[in-house]
Scaffold this motif. Structure first.
Motif, PDB file in Angstrom:
ATOM      1  N   ILE A  26      -3.483   2.062  -3.439  1.00 31.53           N
ATOM      2  CA  ILE A  26      -3.049   3.726  -3.451  1.00 31.53           C
ATOM      3  C   ILE A  26      -4.178   4.275  -2.428  1.00 31.53           C
ATOM      4  O   ILE A  26      -5.402   4.145  -2.778  1.00 31.53           O
ATOM      5  CB  ILE A  26      -2.990   4.096  -4.883  1.00 31.53           C
ATOM      6  N   LEU A  27      -3.602   5.150  -1.711  1.00 29.32           N
ATOM      7  CA  LEU A  27      -4.172   5.658  -0.708  1.00 29.32           C
ATOM      8  C   LEU A  27      -4.370   7.229  -0.865  1.00 29.32           C
ATOM      9  O   LEU A  27      -3.318   7.756  -0.640  1.00 29.32           O
ATOM     10  CB  LEU A  27      -4.195   5.323   0.880  1.00 29.32           C
ATOM     11  N   ILE A  28      -5.242   8.001  -1.214  1.00 24.01           N
ATOM     12  CA  ILE A  28      -4.921   9.353  -1.611  1.00 24.01           C
ATOM     13  C   ILE A  28      -6.062  10.172  -0.630  1.00 24.01           C
ATOM     14  O   ILE A  28      -7.176  10.198  -0.689  1.00 24.01           O
ATOM     15  CB  ILE A  28      -5.355   9.726  -3.016  1.00 24.01           C
ATOM     16  N   ASP A  29      -5.279  11.131   0.059  1.00 26.17           N
ATOM     17  CA  ASP A  29      -6.003  11.931   1.108  1.00 26.17           C
ATOM     18  C   ASP A  29      -6.114  13.184   0.583  1.00 26.17           C
ATOM     19  O   ASP A  29      -5.385  13.774  -0.520  1.00 26.17           O
ATOM     20  CB  ASP A  29      -5.281  11.683   2.268  1.00 26.17           C
ATOM     21  N   GLU A  30      -7.232  13.938   0.852  1.00 25.61           N
ATOM     22  CA  GLU A  30      -7.622  15.359   0.338  1.00 25.61           C
ATOM     23  C   GLU A  30      -7.491  15.214  -1.206  1.00 25.61           C
ATOM     24  O   GLU A  30      -7.046  16.301  -1.877  1.00 25.61           O
ATOM     25  CB  GLU A  30      -6.568  16.303   0.605  1.00 25.61           C
ATOM     26  N   VAL A  31      -8.294  14.407  -1.789  1.00 23.19           N
ATOM     27  CA  VAL A  31      -8.306  13.935  -3.030  1.00 23.19           C
ATOM     28  C   VAL A  31      -8.808  15.046  -4.014  1.00 23.19           C
ATOM     29  O   VAL A  31      -8.230  15.253  -5.087  1.00 23.19           O
ATOM     30  CB  VAL A  31      -9.013  12.679  -3.451  1.00 23.19           C
ATOM     31  N   GLU A  32      -9.571  15.900  -3.663  1.00 28.63           N
ATOM     32  CA  GLU A  32     -10.013  17.107  -4.197  1.00 28.63           C
ATOM     33  C   GLU A  32      -9.015  18.087  -4.612  1.00 28.63           C
ATOM     34  O   GLU A  32      -9.223  18.920  -5.450  1.00 28.63           O
ATOM     35  CB  GLU A  32     -11.202  17.945  -3.586  1.00 28.63           C
ATOM     36  N   ARG A  33      -7.969  17.920  -3.994  1.00 27.69           N
ATOM     37  CA  ARG A  33      -6.708  18.856  -4.217  1.00 27.69           C
ATOM     38  C   ARG A  33      -5.645  18.270  -5.176  1.00 27.69           C
ATOM     39  O   ARG A  33      -4.565  18.862  -5.578  1.00 27.69           O
ATOM     40  CB  ARG A  33      -5.932  18.994  -2.975  1.00 27.69           C
ATOM     41  N   LEU A  34      -6.094  17.126  -5.961  1.00 30.94           N
ATOM     42  CA  LEU A  34      -5.148  16.760  -7.222  1.00 30.94           C
ATOM     43  C   LEU A  34      -5.139  17.673  -8.245  1.00 30.94           C
ATOM     44  O   LEU A  34      -6.131  18.349  -8.399  1.00 30.94           O
ATOM     45  CB  LEU A  34      -5.683  15.387  -7.250  1.00 30.94           C
ATOM     46  N   SER A  35      -3.813  17.946  -8.810  1.00 30.26           N
ATOM     47  CA  SER A  35      -3.968  18.633  -9.883  1.00 30.26           C
ATOM     48  C   SER A  35      -4.474  17.802 -11.153  1.00 30.26           C
ATOM     49  O   SER A  35      -4.733  16.883 -11.178  1.00 30.26           O
ATOM     50  CB  SER A  35      -2.434  18.820 -10.233  1.00 30.26           C
ATOM     51  N   LEU A  64       2.246  11.207  -8.836  1.00 28.35           N
ATOM     52  CA  LEU A  64       1.588  10.210  -8.695  1.00 28.35           C
ATOM     53  C   LEU A  64       1.950   8.960  -9.955  1.00 28.35           C
ATOM     54  O   LEU A  64       2.074   7.708  -9.518  1.00 28.35           O
ATOM     55  CB  LEU A  64      -0.031  10.517  -9.082  1.00 28.35           C
ATOM     56  N   ALA A  65       2.271   9.562 -11.049  1.00 29.66           N
ATOM     57  CA  ALA A  65       2.675   8.722 -12.149  1.00 29.66           C
ATOM     58  C   ALA A  65       4.025   7.947 -11.605  1.00 29.66           C
ATOM     59  O   ALA A  65       4.044   6.874 -11.732  1.00 29.66           O
ATOM     60  CB  ALA A  65       3.154   9.350 -13.414  1.00 29.66           C
ATOM     61  N   ASP A  66       5.074   8.618 -10.828  1.00 30.33           N
ATOM     62  CA  ASP A  66       6.134   8.114 -10.705  1.00 30.33           C
ATOM     63  C   ASP A  66       5.862   7.010  -9.258  1.00 30.33           C
ATOM     64  O   ASP A  66       6.443   5.887  -9.474  1.00 30.33           O
ATOM     65  CB  ASP A  66       7.044   9.262  -9.692  1.00 30.33           C
ATOM     66  N   ILE A  67       5.066   7.350  -8.440  1.00 30.88           N
ATOM     67  CA  ILE A  67       4.628   6.452  -7.335  1.00 30.88           C
ATOM     68  C   ILE A  67       4.220   5.159  -7.906  1.00 30.88           C
ATOM     69  O   ILE A  67       4.613   4.100  -7.586  1.00 30.88           O
ATOM     70  CB  ILE A  67       3.614   6.945  -6.558  1.00 30.88           C
ATOM     71  N   LEU A  68       3.268   5.342  -9.010  1.00 26.86           N
ATOM     72  CA  LEU A  68       2.485   3.823  -9.560  1.00 26.86           C
ATOM     73  C   LEU A  68       3.896   3.008 -10.286  1.00 26.86           C
ATOM     74  O   LEU A  68       3.995   1.842 -10.149  1.00 26.86           O
ATOM     75  CB  LEU A  68       1.366   4.543 -10.528  1.00 26.86           C
ATOM     76  N   PHE A  69       4.951   4.041 -11.141  1.00 27.98           N
ATOM     77  CA  PHE A  69       5.799   3.081 -11.917  1.00 27.98           C
ATOM     78  C   PHE A  69       6.506   2.536 -10.803  1.00 27.98           C
ATOM     79  O   PHE A  69       7.154   1.467 -11.137  1.00 27.98           O
ATOM     80  CB  PHE A  69       6.511   4.173 -12.746  1.00 27.98           C
ATOM     81  N   VAL A  70       7.126   3.551  -9.768  1.00 28.70           N
ATOM     82  CA  VAL A  70       8.347   3.004  -8.855  1.00 28.70           C
ATOM     83  C   VAL A  70       7.808   1.648  -8.139  1.00 28.70           C
ATOM     84  O   VAL A  70       8.477   0.729  -7.918  1.00 28.70           O
ATOM     85  CB  VAL A  70       8.886   3.814  -8.118  1.00 28.70           C
ATOM     86  N   TYR A  71       6.509   2.149  -7.531  1.00 24.59           N
ATOM     87  CA  TYR A  71       5.958   1.221  -6.190  1.00 24.59           C
ATOM     88  C   TYR A  71       5.257  -0.162  -6.700  1.00 24.59           C
ATOM     89  O   TYR A  71       4.812  -0.914  -6.032  1.00 24.59           O
ATOM     90  CB  TYR A  71       5.368   1.910  -5.194  1.00 24.59           C
ATOM     91  N   GLU A  72       4.457   0.310  -7.915  1.00 22.55           N
ATOM     92  CA  GLU A  72       3.548  -0.686  -8.438  1.00 22.55           C
ATOM     93  C   GLU A  72       2.620  -1.285  -7.031  1.00 22.55           C
ATOM     94  O   GLU A  72       2.544  -2.223  -6.882  1.00 22.55           O
ATOM     95  CB  GLU A  72       4.195  -1.858  -9.122  1.00 22.55           C
ATOM     96  N   ARG A 108      -6.017  -1.112  -6.501  1.00 19.86           N
ATOM     97  CA  ARG A 108      -7.254  -0.408  -6.034  1.00 19.86           C
ATOM     98  C   ARG A 108      -7.187   0.904  -5.375  1.00 19.86           C
ATOM     99  O   ARG A 108      -6.067   1.173  -4.858  1.00 19.86           O
ATOM    100  CB  ARG A 108      -7.837  -1.427  -4.861  1.00 19.86           C
ATOM    101  N   VAL A 109      -8.066   1.778  -5.639  1.00 20.93           N
ATOM    102  CA  VAL A 109      -7.984   3.193  -5.118  1.00 20.93           C
ATOM    103  C   VAL A 109      -8.916   3.351  -4.009  1.00 20.93           C
ATOM    104  O   VAL A 109      -9.987   3.100  -3.978  1.00 20.93           O
ATOM    105  CB  VAL A 109      -8.101   4.181  -6.480  1.00 20.93           C
ATOM    106  N   SER A 114       0.881  -1.149   0.166  1.00 20.58           N
ATOM    107  CA  SER A 114      -0.090   0.195   0.023  1.00 20.58           C
ATOM    108  C   SER A 114       0.917   1.003   0.052  1.00 20.58           C
ATOM    109  O   SER A 114       2.204   1.349   0.475  1.00 20.58           O
ATOM    110  CB  SER A 114      -0.947   0.062   1.456  1.00 20.58           C
ATOM    111  N   TYR A 115       0.569   2.146  -0.481  1.00 26.40           N
ATOM    112  CA  TYR A 115       0.938   3.483  -0.657  1.00 26.40           C
ATOM    113  C   TYR A 115       0.286   4.747  -0.105  1.00 26.40           C
ATOM    114  O   TYR A 115      -0.969   4.997  -0.953  1.00 26.40           O
ATOM    115  CB  TYR A 115       1.722   3.844  -1.895  1.00 26.40           C
ATOM    116  N   TYR A 116       0.400   5.646   0.720  1.00 28.99           N
ATOM    117  CA  TYR A 116      -0.200   6.710   1.337  1.00 28.99           C
ATOM    118  C   TYR A 116       0.312   7.878   0.656  1.00 28.99           C
ATOM    119  O   TYR A 116       1.313   8.162   0.731  1.00 28.99           O
ATOM    120  CB  TYR A 116      -0.512   6.609   2.918  1.00 28.99           C
ATOM    121  N   ALA A 117      -0.731   8.913   0.143  1.00 34.77           N
ATOM    122  CA  ALA A 117      -0.234   9.734  -0.456  1.00 34.77           C
ATOM    123  C   ALA A 117      -1.144  10.988  -0.082  1.00 34.77           C
ATOM    124  O   ALA A 117      -2.346  10.851  -0.191  1.00 34.77           O
ATOM    125  CB  ALA A 117      -0.062  10.151  -2.002  1.00 34.77           C
ATOM    126  N   LEU A 118      -0.657  12.187   0.235  1.00 33.60           N
ATOM    127  CA  LEU A 118      -1.222  13.454   0.401  1.00 33.60           C
ATOM    128  C   LEU A 118      -1.598  14.263  -0.830  1.00 33.60           C
ATOM    129  O   LEU A 118      -0.370  14.937  -1.402  1.00 33.60           O
ATOM    130  CB  LEU A 118      -0.898  14.292   1.691  1.00 33.60           C
TER     131      LEU A 118
END
Length: 237
Positions: free
Chosen positions: A112-121, A100-108, A153-154, A87-91
Motif C-alpha cells: 500500500i503506497l500512501i502519498d501526503e501521508v500527514e493528511r490522513l484523517s 483506506l479500509a475499503d481499499i484493504l478489504f477489496v484489493y488486499e 507492506r506500507v 500494489s495500490y497507490y492512494a493520495l
C-alpha cells in the motif's frame, strides 16, 4: 451380480474434502519478479533504493516512511513502486471516510503506497496503525464487524510527517530526503521526460532549466511532465 458393489470407508474425510477442494481451485499464476529497471528513472539516492529493495524482499512486513521537502523524489519512489503487482497507490487527501479500509478489504494489496501521508484523517490513521501493528484490518458498520488479516507492506511519503501520531511514526523506518541540486533536477527531468513522455533530451533540458530558474529547489518533476505534455515539443507554446 452386475448390481453388486464394494464399499470403502474413507479414513480421513476432512482431509479428502480439502484435497478435492484444492484440486478444484484455479491455480494462481506466479507473482512477477521485481522489475529489473525499478527506480532507473530516479537520479541519485542509491542508499534509499537499496533500503526499499530490502523492504520489498523482507520475509516479514517492513514499513518505510519517506520524508523531505517538495520535489525531492519521494512521490517518484511511490510511483515506481506502483509498477509492482498487488500494489495500490492512494493520495491521502482524496480518500473517503471509509476509503483506506475499503481499499484493504477489496484489493488486499501486498504493497500500500500512501502519498501526503500527514493528511490522513484520524479514522484512516487508526486503520493504518492496526494494519502495521498486527496485520489485522477490522471495521464495524451498522452493527456488523468485518475483519481481515493481511501481509501488507506500507510505503508512505510526506513533507510534515511530524504531525503524525508518535505511535504510528514508531512503526516506520524513516528515510529523510534532501532536495535535488540543479544538476540532479535537470538529469532526472531528462530521464523521466525522455523515457515516459517521448520528449527529446534537448527539450527536456530546456523545460527543466526553465523550471529551475522560476522555482529553484521547489521545482517539481511533475511540473516538467505537465509542461512537456502541453508543449508537445514546441518551445513557443
Amino acid at each position: 451380480s452386475s448390481h453388486s458393489s464394494t464399499h470403502y470407508k474413507v479414513a480421513d474425510p476432512p482431509l479428502v474434502r480439502e484435497a478435492i477442494q484444492a484440486m478444484s481451485e484455479p491455480v494462481s499464476p506466479p507473482e512477477r519478479e521485481i522489475p529489473g529497471d525499478l527506480f532507473d528513472s530516479i537520479v541519485g539516492y542509491p542508499d534509499v533504493k537499496t533500503l526499499v529493495r530490502y523492504a520489498l524482499e523482507a520475509e516479514k512486513p517492513a514499513h518505510l516512511l519517506l520524508s523531505g521537502p517538495p520535489a525531492s523524489a519521494k512521490t517518484m519512489f511511490l510511483l515506481e513502486l506502483r509498477r509492482l503487482p498487488q500494489s495500490y497507490y492512494a493520495l491521502a487527501a482524496t480518500l473517503t471516510a471509509a476509503g483506506l479500509a475499503d481499499i484493504l478489504f477489496v484489493y488486499e494489496p501486498r504493497f500500500i503506497l500512501i502519498d501526503e501521508v500527514e493528511r490522513l484523517s484520524p479514522e484512516h490513521i487508526g486503520v493504518l496503525n492496526s494494519l502495521m501493528a498486527t496485520g489485522i484490518v477490522s471495521e464495524t458498520k451498522h452493527g456488523k464487524t468485518r475483519e481481515l488479516e493481511l501481509d501488507t507492506r506500507v510505503f508512505a511519503a510526506g513533507i510534515r510527517v511530524e504531525k503524525l501520531p508518535q505511535d504510528l511514526l514508531s512503526r516506520f523506518t524513516r528515510l529523510h530526503f534532501a532536495p535535488y541540486t540543479e544538476q540532479e533536477f535537470i538529469e532526472v527531468s531528462q530521464r523521466v521526460l525522455s523515457t515516459r513522455e517521448n520528449t527529446s533530451m534537448d527539450n527536456a533540458e530546456y523545460i527543466a532549466m526553465a523550471l529551475w530558474r522560476l522555482h529553484e529547489q521547489d521545482a517539481d518533476v511533475r511540473q516538467a511532465v505537465q509542461i512537456a505534455r502541453l508543449s508537445r515539443g514546441d518551445r513557443q507554446r
